[in-house]
Each structure stands twice: as structure tokens, then as C-alpha cells.
Design a protein around this motif. Structure first.
Motif, PDB file in Angstrom:
ATOM      1  N   LEU A   1       0.862  -1.182   0.000  1.00  0.00           N
ATOM      2  CA  LEU A   1       0.000   0.000   0.000  1.00  0.00           C
ATOM      3  C   LEU A   1       0.897   1.230   0.000  1.00  0.00           C
ATOM      4  CD1 LEU A   1      -2.748   1.494   0.432  1.00  0.00           C
ATOM      5  CD2 LEU A   1      -2.312   1.311   2.888  1.00  0.00           C
ATOM      6  N   GLN A   2       0.702   2.125  -1.008  1.00  0.00           N
ATOM      7  CA  GLN A   2       1.532   3.319  -1.049  1.00  0.00           C
ATOM      8  C   GLN A   2       0.695   4.531  -1.438  1.00  0.00           C
ATOM      9  OE1 GLN A   2       3.566   1.758  -5.095  1.00  0.00           O
ATOM     10  NE2 GLN A   2       4.403   3.689  -4.341  1.00  0.00           N
ATOM     11  N   GLU A   3       1.090   5.673  -0.899  1.00  0.00           N
ATOM     12  CA  GLU A   3       0.419   6.926  -1.228  1.00  0.00           C
ATOM     13  C   GLU A   3       1.016   7.473  -2.525  1.00  0.00           C
ATOM     14  OE1 GLU A   3       0.251   9.687   1.992  1.00  0.00           O
ATOM     15  OE2 GLU A   3      -0.137  11.406   0.689  1.00  0.00           O
ATOM     16  N   ILE A   4       0.149   7.946  -3.407  1.00  0.00           N
ATOM     17  CA  ILE A   4       0.602   8.506  -4.688  1.00  0.00           C
ATOM     18  C   ILE A   4       0.101   9.942  -4.806  1.00  0.00           C
ATOM     19  CG2 ILE A   4       0.726   6.248  -5.821  1.00  0.00           C
ATOM     20  CD1 ILE A   4      -2.005   6.779  -7.045  1.00  0.00           C
ATOM     21  N   PRO A   5       0.694  10.732  -5.688  1.00  0.00           N
ATOM     22  CA  PRO A   5       0.282  12.139  -5.844  1.00  0.00           C
ATOM     23  C   PRO A   5      -1.201  12.247  -6.176  1.00  0.00           C
ATOM     24  CG  PRO A   5       2.355  11.741  -6.970  1.00  0.00           C
ATOM     25  CD  PRO A   5       1.853  10.395  -6.549  1.00  0.00           C
ATOM     26  N   CYS A   6      -1.850  13.288  -5.609  1.00  0.00           N
ATOM     27  CA  CYS A   6      -3.281  13.497  -5.834  1.00  0.00           C
ATOM     28  C   CYS A   6      -3.520  14.949  -6.226  1.00  0.00           C
ATOM     29  CB  CYS A   6      -4.066  13.148  -4.570  1.00  0.00           C
ATOM     30  SG  CYS A   6      -5.845  13.344  -4.754  1.00  0.00           S
ATOM     31  N   GLU A   7      -4.187  15.178  -7.351  1.00  0.00           N
ATOM     32  CA  GLU A   7      -4.432  16.519  -7.857  1.00  0.00           C
ATOM     33  C   GLU A   7      -5.656  17.157  -7.201  1.00  0.00           C
ATOM     34  OE1 GLU A   7      -2.710  15.558 -12.348  1.00  0.00           O
ATOM     35  OE2 GLU A   7      -4.814  16.165 -12.041  1.00  0.00           O
ATOM     36  N   ARG A   8      -6.515  16.362  -6.631  1.00  0.00           N
ATOM     37  CA  ARG A   8      -7.758  16.885  -6.054  1.00  0.00           C
ATOM     38  C   ARG A   8      -7.485  17.429  -4.651  1.00  0.00           C
ATOM     39  NH1 ARG A   8     -13.451  13.443  -5.760  1.00  0.00           N
ATOM     40  NH2 ARG A   8     -14.780  15.188  -5.043  1.00  0.00           N
ATOM     41  N   GLU A   9      -7.835  18.673  -4.417  1.00  0.00           N
ATOM     42  CA  GLU A   9      -7.549  19.329  -3.143  1.00  0.00           C
ATOM     43  C   GLU A   9      -8.388  18.711  -2.022  1.00  0.00           C
ATOM     44  OE1 GLU A   9      -8.000  23.502  -3.294  1.00  0.00           O
ATOM     45  OE2 GLU A   9      -7.462  23.816  -1.182  1.00  0.00           O
ATOM     46  N   GLY A  10      -7.726  18.479  -0.884  1.00  0.00           N
ATOM     47  CA  GLY A  10      -8.432  17.920   0.269  1.00  0.00           C
ATOM     48  C   GLY A  10      -8.560  16.412   0.239  1.00  0.00           C
ATOM     49  N   PHE A  11      -7.992  15.778  -0.761  1.00  0.00           N
ATOM     50  CA  PHE A  11      -8.077  14.330  -0.894  1.00  0.00           C
ATOM     51  C   PHE A  11      -6.669  13.729  -0.909  1.00  0.00           C
ATOM     52  CE2 PHE A  11     -12.500  13.077  -1.824  1.00  0.00           C
ATOM     53  CZ  PHE A  11     -13.098  14.337  -1.813  1.00  0.00           C
ATOM     54  N   VAL A  12      -6.588  12.418  -0.673  1.00  0.00           N
ATOM     55  CA  VAL A  12      -5.329  11.693  -0.733  1.00  0.00           C
ATOM     56  C   VAL A  12      -5.572  10.429  -1.541  1.00  0.00           C
ATOM     57  CG1 VAL A  12      -5.790  10.568   1.478  1.00  0.00           C
ATOM     58  CG2 VAL A  12      -3.460  10.646   0.611  1.00  0.00           C
ATOM     59  N   ALA A  13      -4.607  10.065  -2.408  1.00  0.00           N
ATOM     60  CA  ALA A  13      -4.757   8.913  -3.300  1.00  0.00           C
ATOM     61  C   ALA A  13      -3.838   7.779  -2.849  1.00  0.00           C
ATOM     62  CB  ALA A  13      -4.447   9.310  -4.731  1.00  0.00           C
ATOM     63  N   PHE A  14      -4.332   6.540  -3.044  1.00  0.00           N
ATOM     64  CA  PHE A  14      -3.554   5.365  -2.642  1.00  0.00           C
ATOM     65  C   PHE A  14      -3.562   4.332  -3.764  1.00  0.00           C
ATOM     66  CE2 PHE A  14      -3.077   6.601   1.698  1.00  0.00           C
ATOM     67  CZ  PHE A  14      -4.228   7.330   1.997  1.00  0.00           C
ATOM     68  N   ARG A  15      -2.417   3.630  -3.867  1.00  0.00           N
ATOM     69  CA  ARG A  15      -2.281   2.530  -4.827  1.00  0.00           C
ATOM     70  C   ARG A  15      -2.000   1.260  -4.032  1.00  0.00           C
ATOM     71  NH1 ARG A  15       1.731  -0.387  -7.584  1.00  0.00           N
ATOM     72  NH2 ARG A  15       1.240  -0.838  -9.797  1.00  0.00           N
ATOM     73  N   THR A  16      -2.836   0.238  -4.214  1.00  0.00           N
ATOM     74  CA  THR A  16      -2.665  -1.027  -3.509  1.00  0.00           C
ATOM     75  C   THR A  16      -2.399  -2.122  -4.527  1.00  0.00           C
ATOM     76  OG1 THR A  16      -4.250  -0.301  -1.828  1.00  0.00           O
ATOM     77  CG2 THR A  16      -3.661  -2.641  -1.845  1.00  0.00           C
ATOM     78  N   GLU A  17      -1.301  -2.859  -4.329  1.00  0.00           N
ATOM     79  CA  GLU A  17      -0.935  -3.932  -5.243  1.00  0.00           C
ATOM     80  C   GLU A  17      -0.925  -5.248  -4.479  1.00  0.00           C
ATOM     81  OE1 GLU A  17       2.457  -3.180  -7.746  1.00  0.00           O
ATOM     82  OE2 GLU A  17       3.094  -5.280  -7.623  1.00  0.00           O
ATOM     83  N   ILE A  18      -1.623  -6.250  -5.040  1.00  0.00           N
ATOM     84  CA  ILE A  18      -1.689  -7.584  -4.426  1.00  0.00           C
ATOM     85  C   ILE A  18      -1.160  -8.576  -5.462  1.00  0.00           C
ATOM     86  CG2 ILE A  18      -3.176  -9.341  -3.398  1.00  0.00           C
ATOM     87  CD1 ILE A  18      -5.124  -7.020  -2.715  1.00  0.00           C
ATOM     88  N   ARG A  19       0.010  -9.159  -5.209  1.00  0.00           N
ATOM     89  CA  ARG A  19       0.688 -10.018  -6.184  1.00  0.00           C
ATOM     90  C   ARG A  19       0.866 -11.411  -5.593  1.00  0.00           C
ATOM     91  NH1 ARG A  19       4.079  -8.639 -10.363  1.00  0.00           N
ATOM     92  NH2 ARG A  19       4.115  -6.485  -9.583  1.00  0.00           N
ATOM     93  N   ASP A  20       0.515 -12.460  -6.364  1.00  0.00           N
ATOM     94  CA  ASP A  20       0.752 -13.841  -5.918  1.00  0.00           C
ATOM     95  C   ASP A  20       1.389 -14.634  -7.055  1.00  0.00           C
ATOM     96  OD1 ASP A  20      -2.567 -14.015  -6.644  1.00  0.00           O
ATOM     97  OD2 ASP A  20      -1.295 -15.617  -7.447  1.00  0.00           O
ATOM     98  N   ASN A  21       2.027 -15.762  -6.721  1.00  0.00           N
ATOM     99  CA  ASN A  21       2.588 -16.651  -7.754  1.00  0.00           C
ATOM    100  C   ASN A  21       1.792 -17.946  -7.810  1.00  0.00           C
ATOM    101  OD1 ASN A  21       3.338 -17.800  -5.376  1.00  0.00           O
ATOM    102  ND2 ASN A  21       5.520 -17.999  -5.845  1.00  0.00           N
ATOM    103  N   GLY A  22       0.449 -17.796  -7.729  1.00  0.00           N
ATOM    104  CA  GLY A  22      -0.448 -18.952  -7.731  1.00  0.00           C
ATOM    105  C   GLY A  22      -0.740 -19.482  -9.122  1.00  0.00           C
ATOM    106  N   ILE A  23      -1.917 -20.091  -9.281  1.00  0.00           N
ATOM    107  CA  ILE A  23      -2.246 -20.812 -10.513  1.00  0.00           C
ATOM    108  C   ILE A  23      -2.563 -19.870 -11.671  1.00  0.00           C
ATOM    109  CG2 ILE A  23      -3.076 -22.812  -9.249  1.00  0.00           C
ATOM    110  CD1 ILE A  23      -5.913 -21.864  -9.762  1.00  0.00           C
ATOM    111  N   GLY A  24      -2.894 -18.599 -11.359  1.00  0.00           N
ATOM    112  CA  GLY A  24      -3.138 -17.632 -12.418  1.00  0.00           C
ATOM    113  C   GLY A  24      -4.422 -17.884 -13.188  1.00  0.00           C
ATOM    114  N   MET A  25      -4.645 -17.028 -14.230  1.00  0.00           N
ATOM    115  CA  MET A  25      -5.846 -17.133 -15.065  1.00  0.00           C
ATOM    116  C   MET A  25      -5.448 -17.039 -16.532  1.00  0.00           C
ATOM    117  SD  MET A  25      -8.495 -14.679 -12.940  1.00  0.00           S
ATOM    118  CE  MET A  25      -7.248 -13.442 -12.540  1.00  0.00           C
TER     119      MET A  25
END
Length: 943
Positions: free
Chosen positions: A707-731
Motif C-alpha cells: 500500500l503506497q500513497e501517490i500524488p493526488c491533484e484533487r484538493e483535500g483528498f489523498v490517493a492510494f495505490r494497492t498492489e496484491i501479487r501472488d505466484n499462484g495458478i493464475g488465469m
């Protein structure tokens, strides 16, 4: 010739002596033979021990002959106890006091009870070494006589007072007269019957007597104690053997029964005397008014509110009823004031907010430390301890576990078992746990509770030899009230209140959910599994109907819209009916978990729990989908810390990943963590995504979450990027375009052996869209999957979250909840039982009603402040929860109208919560009940 005659004479004498000796020897031999053939009976040798003992019997308060001829009384029972040690048989000789004393001095009788010692009497009779008791001498007069005043004893001058001639009570009365400068006319009598006749003929004004109810029955009252003396057994001087045996018996009785004399006195003498109030006590009651009586609200057997009708039950009612009228025309009024904790009672007594505590343990030292005085014994409660020890020794230095709030048991242990070490616990359940874990040797319980542990192989009950005696408690120095209370007890039978307490305890005891589950585990498990299967069939049927509805919708837009609407309405209405049995299933499973120790049964329980939670997830997903499709999904924003929220969600999966040996890594890189967001939906998004990663990652794999905070252009708000990575069976690439379609799964449950409905990704996508966010997916067969979620949240006001950060400490939570009184409206008995058990474990007191009508009625009937909070079901017969809340909020009594109300319902949609708030409720709890969530909500509302 002369010499021959002399020899002949000597020979003749020798012959005579020899003959006499032979005769004597023969006689002695005959006696010996006779004794051998005809021995003297043993009974003759023991005659003195086995003959009947002649006992003087005269009618008095200590010796009573009943109408049916049976003997009774203090002295009679004492004599019978003596006979168990000596083996004596008695022959009772009746007469008046003077006659029997003369007979004792002449040796015509052997023993007489109730004889006061004097040096003069000691010259003619023997006395037992130990007294058999103490008698007090009272002046009985008619206080209705205008010439006699209790406040001015000089009015007794010249009154005719009857007394037994040559008695100790007469001697002491004469001394009392001299001391108080009073002169009365002494009328000497020999018998009680003679005294009765004189009084009935109005020839006397008063009587000097021991405590005796016959004078009360004739309208006389004991106005003053004129003396007292120890009383002994008088023994004929001709029978010192009886004195020796009697003294030995009385020594043994003193050792075996150290309080025997006191018990007899209270049983036969104290209860025979009708007590009265002095002028000072009457004036105190008149000026003071009602006696404010403090009691515990949840004290089984003593004072407990009935859940169904709110009626106060227990021995407190018996006492108040009897004490109110025990002095005839002098009525006593009581005002009952309930408390949650014993400490609160003592504090209220010290501050003068109440006049007495209904019962406190008999411990003079602890009473002194708390600045209170104790009355005579109110009642005795037999106790036992639960222990794991096969041979429990109550005289050893045991560790006893006691709830820190239970002063009764603490006082009892410190007074009766000072060598025991008290181990303080948070609750009775905690005390039991410490004994089972070996942290304590025992914990005390009442005898009536023992039956709950009859079949428990790990713990058993042991009866204690010392009962827990209870007394009234008043403020130190309140002598007048203490005297009044002791007099009320004196008018009651000794065992009445003790018996009533035991009866109330038995009648109030009901089979609990825990006991029922424990006794019927196999049947209960089958019922749970059956309910599980039925609910699952319902869900599968709903899913099948939903699929059919969607297929039909492809043919015509209008039909599709109608099918969607019907599906949503149907699922919405089914929410309540589905969640109700689910609440019972998960609730009883939660209760059952705490009672099981067998590893195999615990394994079954855990599997039922996992299956139940999976079923609940399926239900929630289906219902969420219905709300999304019907356009009734809303955001419910509240304050949260993103980093804590993230760590909480990840933490849920740590046990599963450890079990599957999956390497789980998480990383948080944020600067602005305080935001306003829909916490529930955020959690549901990431729970679904991480859950899929765990499901489809084999053992030995890895999952990385960032989970990391990324730049946000909208005043009064904060943006987040969440990445969930696994090495499972895939699709596969072909499946990815349909990933967010309803009921879509690349592998079915049978093939992949992973349970699910295929709704999780649909809901995730819809929630992300609702928050104006984005979600991306990257996946390849046999290599794994990566989800990337972008969301924006409004920043929280700094002043707001600083206050919120303070939170509620766990200790503060316990203090807030402990002893609070809650009214619960719930029409389903199973749900009510589950909720009551969970709430009682939190330290709350629960009253239960079946519908809104009863709930409103209860609030109207009970005094303001009785209930601290109402838990209100919504769908109930006669009157629903919304209507009941509206009526309560409109009550004229402001305190009742503002009582906090929390919805506790299977109506789990956001619009249901909003409606509850609009109606006037403070919060909303959904079924199935989450115990921790419920505790948090109740704490916040009460705070």
C-alpha cells in the motif's frame, strides 16, 4: 492319772478346732461353687449406671409441655443431648420450683435444670462445672396503663410486682430497685400458674420473669432487664457419680458443638419473646420516615429481577413483608434502592444515600475497615468449592480464586479461612478457568450451583464445613437503626430466611444454552448441520433462480428489468429470514466453542464454524449484488486510519497463510493516514482480493501486498495505490475479460476444490466504481496474478482524529459496561438466548421482552434510570422496533425518552441502518451477531 486326763483334754480341743476348720473350709468351697454355678447378674453391678435418672420438671420458658403432652424447650433438648453422651434414661418428676428445689436438696430427685448458682444453694446441692446457658430477668408491665411510663421509671413506685420467693431473679430485682431508687410492693409467688391467676384478677401490676411469651400474650411488655445469671444443672449431693458423668458430657458437647448454647437460645428463647420498640426507636422511625434499603440487582436467591415481568424476586421480599408489620401498629416502611456492585452499596451507605445494606458477610474486621456495623445473623448459606484436587483439605493453605468485585466471598474467606490466599479474577468464569489451569486450588460457589458440574470429569465440588453467614449493615454509630433491625430478626423464625433463600435460588435456576449444548452435543450438532444444509439449499435455489432470470433478461430488456427487480426484491426480503437461522447457527457454535475441551469435538466445531462463515460470506455476496443491481448501494463514510485498516485486513489471513506455508509479505508507505471512507466496503474489497490470492496460491508459494500513497491533484483528498501479487495458478487470457461478470469462475468448485460463488470480483469492481476508483488485473496461467487498485479518500480533520485517537481503553470499556442494565426486545427465543449469553459475559444485566408492545410497557412501568440501553429488534409481532422507538422518543419523561436505543436486527442493508437512525435509534447491529463488534458499539453508545 492326772497327766492322762490332761492329755485327753488337749486332744479333745485339737479335735474340736480341726472340726471347725473343716467346716469353715467346706463352707467357703460351697460359696465358691455356688458363685460359679449361679453368678450374680451383671445388671445388679451396673444398677447405678442404668437406673432412670429422676429429673425435676417445672413449667417455664426453658421447659415447655405442649398441648399434646410432648415436652420441648431449651432445657429439655439440652438434657436429651446429654443423654446421647451418658446413655441415661430420664424419669421426669413434675412440680413447682419451690417443691422441686426442696426435693433436690433431700435427694428425692437427682437432677434439675435451670438452677442459678448461689453460695447458700451450694451448701445443699451440687452444681455442674459448666453453665448450660444464661437467662435474663425482665420486668414485665402493662405499658398501656396510664400510670406507667417507659421514659420515667419512677412511676413504678408503689406498683405490685410478682416474683418467685427465694429466687436469684428476685434478689437481683431488689438490687436493681436500690440502684434506681425505686420501691415496689413485692408479691411473692411459687408457680407460674399462681402468677397468671393474680394477674387475671388484677391483683398485680407487673412480673419479674425470664423471657416468656405467656406474659406477652396477656398484654405485658418487657420494659427493662433487671439482671441476669448463668444457669446450671443442680445435682443431688447423694449422687456425685452423676455430676462426674454430667461434667464429662458437657465438656464433650462444648468441644463438639461450641455454639450449641447460642443456637438453643435463639431457637427456643429469643423467638418466644415478642419484642417491642422503645419510645426512642419509635421517634426515630417517625422522624426518619422510610428506611432506604440497598440491595444488589442480580443476587440470586436474595434479590433478582425476573426477565419476563421485571418483578423483584428473592428473600428480600420475605424480610420486608414480615418486618413491615412485625411490631403491630408500629409500621416500618422500606424504600428499596438497587445497586450493580457491592462496592457501590458500601459507598452509598458511607455517604448517607441509603440507611442499610440488605446483606453483608459477617466479618467484623472488614466491617470496621469500611466504617459499618453488622446486625445479628440474617441467614446462613451453605457453600462448596470447586477443585481439581482429589483430596481437598479446607484446613490447608489453599489458593482461592474470587472475582475482584465479589466482596461477599472475599469477606467470607478472610474471616473463616484466614490462611487461604485470595487470587483476584475478572469474573466468575475467569475464576473457574484459573482453577482448571492450575493457577488456583479452588473457587467458592453456592450449593445450588453444584449440579452444573456433576458430569464434569476435570473438576468436582467439595462441601465446606463453615456456612456463609449474612448480616444487615448500617453506618457506624447508627445504634438506633441497628437495634430496630435486630428486633425485626428476633420476631422471625431462625431458619425461615435461610430456607427461603435456598428455595428462590432453586426456582430461578434455569437450564442455560451452555448446559443444553453440553448435554445434547450430538443432537445439537446434527441440528446445526441440518440448518446449514437447508440454508445452503435455499441459497443454491436463489442462485439458480437468479441465473434463470438473467438468461431471460437477454431476450427482452423489459423482461430483464422485471426479473432483476423481482430478484432484488426477493433477495432483500429473504435477508431477514436467512440471517435469523444463521445467527442461531453461528451464535450457538460460538457458545459451544467455550465449553469444549475434547480435541476431536473442537475439530468438529471449528469445521462447522468455517462452513458457517463461508455460508455467511456467500449470503453477504448475494445480497450485496442484489443491492448493487437495484441501485440501492450507498457509501457510509466514517473516520479511519488507512495504515491500521490495511494491517488489520492483512492480519486476518496470517493464520491461513501459515497453515498453507505461504510466504506473506506486506508493506505500507503512506504520509496521510487519517481519512474519511466507507470502512466496511474498503475491507470487503481487499478481503476478497487477498482471499482469492490465498485460495489459488499453492503451499510454498508467496503473496506480496503493498500500500503506497501517490500524488493526488484533487484538493483535500489523498490517493492510494494497492498492489496484491501472488505466484499462484493464475488465469488464462481468455477468462480475463469475463473476470468481473456475475457468477463467473474459470474453474468450478468440483474441479478446483475451492469453494465460492463467483460473485466476489463483481462486488469488488462495483465497490471500486462506487468510490470513483479503478482496478486492474494482470495474470498468466501457472505464473500468478496481480491486482492493482487506485482509490481516493477525503482527508480527515486533524482535530477530529486527534480526539478519536484517544479511543476507549480496554479497562475503561470494562468499567463502562460492568453492571449496566439492558432491555432487549427480541421475538426469537433462540436469538434472545444467544444475545443474552454474549451480553452477560460482558458484565451486562439483561431483561428480555418478546415484542415492541412489551418493550414500551416495560419502559413506562419501570422507574427512570432502570435501563441504561435498549437493544431493539425490527421485525417483531404486535409492534415492530421502529414504532416502539417512536413511542419511546415521544414519552413525557425526558430521561426515558432519551434512553439509548440500538437496532439489533437481521435487516442488514444500508438503507435499514439509515432508517433506524432517522427513526431515532443511536446505532445499528446486524445479525448474525459479531460479539466484538457488538461490544464496541455498545461501549461507544454508553460512553
Amino acid at each position: 492319772m492326772q497327766r492322762l486326763e490332761t492329755l485327753y483334754s488337749v486332744s479333745s480341743n485339737i479335735h474340736s478346732i480341726a472340726t471347725a476348720l473343716r467346716r469353715t473350709v467346706c463352707f467357703i468351697v460351697c460359696l465358691i461353687l455356688f458363685a460359679a454355678l449361679f453368678p450374680i447378674p451383671a445388671k445388679a453391678a451396673e444398677q447405678s449406671e442404668k437406673e432412670a435418672i429422676r429429673v425435676g420438671w417445672y413449667e417455664c420458658a426453658y421447659q415447655i409441655t405442649r398441648a399434646n403432652g410432648e415436652r420441648s424447650g431449651y432445657a429439655y433438648e439440652y438434657e436429651q443431648t446429654v443423654s446421647t453422651y451418658t446413655g441415661w434414661n430420664y424419669e421426669y418428676v413434675t412440680g413447682d420450683w419451690t417443691e422441686l428445689m426442696d426435693m433436690l436438696q433431700r435427694g428425692d430427685i437427682d437432677i434439675m435444670a435451670n438452677v442459678s448458682y448461689t453460695d447458700e444453694r451450694a451448701e445443699t446441692i451440687l452444681f455442674s462445672d459448666r453453665p448450660m446457658g444464661e437467662e435474663k430477668y425482665y420486668l414485665y408491665v402493662d405499658i398501656t396503663n396510664a400510670d406507667i411510663s417507659l421514659t420515667n421509671l419512677s412511676n413504678l413506685n408503689g406498683k405490685r410486682i410478682a416474683m418467685i420467693e427465694n429466687s436469684v431473679q428476685t434478689e437481683q430485682f431488689c438490687e436493681w430497685e436500690k440502684e434506681h431508687n425505686i420501691t415496689t410492693e413485692h408479691v411473692l409467688v411459687d408457680t407460674v400458674e399462681e402468677t397468671k391467676e393474680l394477674f387475671d384478677n388484677d391483683e398485680i401490676d407487673g412480673i419479674i420473669s425470664t423471657e416468656n411469651s405467656i406474659w406477652i400474650e396477656r398484654g405485658l411488655s418487657p420494659v427493662v432487664i433487671t439482671g441476669s445469671s448463668d444457669i446450671y444443672f443442680g445435682i443431688s449431693k447423694a449422687r456425685p457419680d452423676l455430676k462426674e458423668a454430667l461434667d464429662a458430657a458437657m465438656r464433650s458437647m462444648e468441644y463438639d458443638k461450641p455454639f450449641y448454647n447460642d443456637e438453643l437460645y435463639k431457637q427456643y428463647i429469643a423467638t418466644e419473646t415478642v419484642v417491642f420498640l422503645t419510645e426512642k426507636e419509635k421517634e426515630w422511625l417517625k422522624e426518619h420516615g422510610e428506611i432506604r434499603l440497598g440491595f444488589l440487582k442480580d443476587d440470586t436467591g436474595f434479590s433478582t429481577y425476573d426477565r419476563e415481568n421485571g418483578e423483584l424476586l428473592g428473600v428480600i421480599n420475605d424480610y420486608v413483608q414480615d418486618a413491615s408489620d412485625c411490631f403491630g401498629g408500629d409500621k416500618i416502611k422500606f424504600r428499596l434502592i438497587g445497586f450493580d456492585l457491592e462496592e457501590n452499596q458500601i459507598e452509598a451507605l458511607q455517604e448517607g444515600k441509603i440507611d442499610m445494606i440488605f446483606h453483608a458477610g459477617q466479618n467484623p474486621y472488614m466491617a470496621e475497615q469500611n466504617g459499618i456495623s453488622l446486625s445479628d445473623t440474617v441467614l446462613s448459606t451453605p457453600l462448596a468449592v470447586l477443585t481439581k484436587q482429589s483430596h481437598f483439605d479446607e484446613n490447608a493453605e489453599n489458593r482461592v480464586a474470587i472475582s475482584k468485585e465479589d466482596l461477599q466471598y472475599k469477606w467470607y474467606i478472610s474471616y473463616n479461612y484466614p490462611d487461604w490466599k485470595i487470587v483476584e479474577c475478572n469474573s466468575a468464569e475467569d475464576a473457574e478457568s484459573k482453577v482448571r489451569n492450575g493457577e488456583a486450588d479452588c473457587f467458592p460457589i453456592r450449593i445450588g450451583v453444584l449440579m452444573q458440574y456433576v458430569d464434569d470429569k476435570n473438576i468436582h465440588g467439595v462441601f465446606l464445613t463453615r456456612a456463609m453467614n449474612s448480616s444487615f449493615a448500617v453506618s457506624k454509630g447508627n445504634i438506633t437503626l441497628l437495634s430496630i433491625l435486630n428486633k425485626t430478626l428476633k420476631t422471625m423464625e431462625t431458619s425461615k430466611l435461610s430456607s427461603a433463600e435456598s428455595a428462590y435460588e432453586d426456582s430461578l435456576r434455569k437450564v442455560t444454552a451452555k448446559e443444553f449444548i453440553k448435554d445434547n452435543f450430538l443432537i445439537f450438532s446434527l441440528v446445526i448441520l441440518t440448518v446449514f444444509i437447508v440454508v445452503l439449499v435455499i441459497i443454491l435455489g436463489l442462485l439458480r433462480k437468479a441465473r434463470i432470470a438473467e438468461e431471460k433478461a437477454k431476450n427482452a430488456q423489459q423482461q430483464a428489468e422485471q426479473a432483476n427487480s423481482a430478484k432484488s426484491t426477493f433477495l432483500y426480503n429473504m435477508s431477514h429470514d436467512i440471517r435469523t437461522p444463521m445467527n442461531a447457527l453461528l451464535g450457538y457454535n460460538h457458545l459451544m466453542k467455550k465449553q469444549l475441551t475434547d480435541p476431536k469435538l473442537l475439530d468438529y466445531q471449528q469445521k462447522i464454524e468455517r462452513a458457517g462463515k463461508l455460508l455467511l460470506d456467500i449470503i453477504n455476496n448475494v445480497l450485496d449484488l442484489a443491492r448493487i443491481e437495484s441501485g440501492k448501494m450507498y457509501l457510509n463514510e466514517s473516520y479511519a486510519q488507512v495504515d491500521q485498516l490495511f494491517e488489520e485486513v492483512v492480519g486476518v489471513f496470517e493464520p491461513q497463510t501459515k497453515e498453507k506455508k505461504i510466504n506473506l509479505k506486506s508493506e505500507v508507505c503512506v504520509q496521510h493516514s487519517h481519512v474519511m471512507c466507507d470502512i466496511t466496503k474498503i475491507k470487503q474489497i481487499f478481503v476478497n482480493l487477498i482471499s482469492n490470492a490465498v485460495k489459488y496460491t499453492p503451499s510454498g508459494g508467496s503473496i506480496e501486498i503493498k500500500l503506497q500513497e501517490i500524488p493526488c491533484e484533487r484538493e483535500g483528498f489523498v490517493a492510494f495505490r494497492t498492489e496484491i501479487r501472488d505466484n499462484g495458478i493464475g488465469m488464462s487470457k481468455d477468462f480475463l475479460p469475463t473476470l468481473f461478470d456475475s457468477f463467473s469462475r474459470e474453474r468450478n468448485t468440483t474441479t478446483s476444490k475451492v469453494a465460492g460463488t463467483g460473485l466476489g470480483m463483481v462486488i469488488v469492481k462495483d465497490f471500486v466504481d462506487l468510490m470513483d476508483g479503478t482496478i486492474e488485473v494482470q495474470s498468466e496461467l501457472a505464473k500468478g496474478t496481480t491486482f492493482i487498485v487506485h482509490l481516493m479518500h477525503r482527508k480527515a480533520d486533524e482535530q477530529y482524529y486527534r480526539q478519536t485517537d484517544e479511543g476507549v481503553e480496554s479497562d475503561e470499556t470494562e468499567n463502562i459496561l460492568q453492571g449496566k442494565h439492558i432491555l432487549m426486545a427480541e421475538d426469537n427465543e433462540l436469538n434472545a438466548e444467544i444475545a443474552s449469553t454474549i451480553l452477560e459475559e460482558m458484565g451486562l444485566q439483561i431483561d428480555w421482552v418478546n415484542d415492541g408492545v412489551q418493550c414500551v410497557s416495560k419502559v413506562k412501568q419501570m422507574p427512570a434510570g432502570t435501563y441504561d440501553l435498549i437493544l431493539m429488534d425490527i421485525q417483531m409481532p404486535n409492534m415492530d422496533g421502529y414504532k416502539a422507538t417512536e413511542i419511546i422518543r415521544k414519552m413525557s419523561d425526558k430521561e426515558k425518552a432519551e434512553i439509548p436505543i440500538i437496532a439489533m436486527t437481521a435487516n442488514a442493508f444500508e438503507e435499514d441502518r439509515r432508517k433506524a437512525i432517522v427513526i431515532g435509534m443511536n446505532e445499528h447491529i446486524t445479525k448474525p451477531i459479531d460479539a466484538e463488534k457488538m461490544k464496541k458499539i455498545i461501549t461507544e453508545v454508553l460512553k
